[in-house]
Design a protein around this motif. Sequence first.
Motif, short mmCIF file in Angstrom:
data_model
loop_
_atom_site.label_atom_id
_atom_site.label_comp_id
_atom_site.label_asym_id
_atom_site.label_seq_id
_atom_site.Cartn_x
_atom_site.Cartn_y
_atom_site.Cartn_z
N TYR A 1 0.84 -1.21 0.00
CA TYR A 1 0.00 0.00 0.00
C TYR A 1 0.88 1.26 0.00
O TYR A 1 0.61 2.22 -0.73
CB TYR A 1 -0.92 -0.05 1.23
N HIS A 2 1.94 1.25 0.78
CA HIS A 2 2.85 2.41 0.79
C HIS A 2 3.46 2.64 -0.59
O HIS A 2 3.64 3.77 -1.03
CB HIS A 2 3.95 2.24 1.84
N ALA A 3 3.81 1.54 -1.27
CA ALA A 3 4.36 1.68 -2.63
C ALA A 3 3.32 2.37 -3.52
O ALA A 3 3.63 3.25 -4.32
CB ALA A 3 4.74 0.31 -3.19
N GLY A 4 2.06 1.97 -3.36
CA GLY A 4 0.97 2.58 -4.13
C GLY A 4 0.84 4.08 -3.85
O GLY A 4 0.59 4.87 -4.77
N LEU A 5 1.04 4.45 -2.60
CA LEU A 5 0.95 5.88 -2.26
C LEU A 5 2.04 6.70 -2.97
O LEU A 5 1.81 7.84 -3.37
CB LEU A 5 1.06 6.08 -0.74
N SER B 1 -6.51 7.08 -7.21
CA SER B 1 -6.83 6.88 -5.80
C SER B 1 -6.12 5.63 -5.31
O SER B 1 -5.88 4.69 -6.08
CB SER B 1 -8.33 6.82 -5.56
N VAL B 2 -5.75 5.66 -4.05
CA VAL B 2 -5.00 4.54 -3.47
C VAL B 2 -5.78 4.06 -2.25
O VAL B 2 -6.08 4.86 -1.36
CB VAL B 2 -3.58 4.98 -3.03
N ASP B 3 -6.13 2.79 -2.25
CA ASP B 3 -6.97 2.26 -1.17
C ASP B 3 -6.32 1.08 -0.47
O ASP B 3 -5.73 0.21 -1.11
CB ASP B 3 -8.31 1.81 -1.74
N ILE B 4 -6.54 1.03 0.82
CA ILE B 4 -6.19 -0.16 1.61
C ILE B 4 -7.20 -1.23 1.21
O ILE B 4 -8.43 -1.00 1.26
CB ILE B 4 -6.32 0.17 3.11
N ALA B 5 -6.70 -2.39 0.80
CA ALA B 5 -7.60 -3.41 0.23
C ALA B 5 -8.71 -3.82 1.19
O ALA B 5 -9.85 -4.02 0.78
CB ALA B 5 -6.77 -4.63 -0.19
#
Length: 365
Positions: A60-64, A79-83
């Motif tokens: 998730y941090h990589a996605g951010l 948008s970046v979401d916690i699955a």
Amino acid sequence: DLGHFRHYMQKEIFEQPTAIANTLQRVLELGCKPALFGPEADTLFANAPAVRIVACGSSYHAGLVARYWIEEWTGLPVSVDIASEYRYRKGREQDGTLIVAISQSGETADLLAAMRSARERGDVKVLALCNVPHSTLTRESDLLFLTQAGQEIGVASTKAFTTQLVALYVLAAALAQSRQTLSASALDEIVGALHRLPVLVEEMLALDGELDKWAHELSHYNHALFLGRHTLFPIALEGALKLKEIAYIHAEGYAAGELKHGPLALVDENMPIIVCAAADELLEKLVSNLREVEARSGKVFLLAEPGCEAAHDGAHRVLTMPVASGPLAPVVLTLPLQMLAYHTACRKGTDVDKPRNLAKSVTVE
Ligand code: M6R
């Protein structure tokens, strides 16, 4: 086989120059071409109305981090979401939305559920970014990019995380290429920076001894704050996650501009504050955030690229990186945070490779 390393995590930290070079092999031959993600990628990238990233933990941090690159180079909404949150939200997806599912293992239960849920919300396409070739995630995706980190044994993600960042950087550049949102020279510069990356990352490993000294100090505290801005904000989150995960020290990552909205109340001489600084347009803002911390006797441990001298005054410890790495700063600055967490854990005598209560792959909800 551990060779001369004490733990798998340490070995995996030191394998990063090779893991990154391997992940980049085809990219450096072909350039950041959409075809790296699959034959259909060019058309899908050119027509996607939006990007939604879903992942857990370090992924998730990589996605951010990727959000900054994709927005800046393509103008696409990201948008970046916690699955585990996304799967229970109710929103629709616009048709054609590119769902980027990031997972080292490809078996994380919440991530798989989020991907399947996305498919029910609209006519979306799923791009999997994964380190395990024949995982559930890779089998169920439409497009695929495999990171080449090799097997990661330590529970704490290290080489998997930095290779994810590299893959996301390539994705952002490939999206820009399909959508023609950057000039040829701007794209060349972005791709060119990747050629130097394995060497830059290798150079960071030389800071290991110095970070062990920082760790000696840090191991005496029960709390720590990690700060960054822009692409280094998610790296602050990642640094805090590493420290809690393996050294069992309560740590929080913050965007430095958020300090005065709450966490500043925690700052006194007993609060170590680990700061990542890049010589970018936000440096001046970061410096004023640091002044606020220093005025309250907070102990600043500064990891800075060259050109951040304005941030040095008042810091308790400063470590300057060998060279500036431009948009790749989040990749490069991850290494000192990994080494800091690793040495702090060693000094505290925790089970570095198998921290208590955690599993390498979270296959239950
Ligand atoms: O295999 P995945 O990338 O889906 O795993 C996601 C998280 O469980 C993982 O990144 C976890 O946060 C790490 N232990 C962090 O170091």
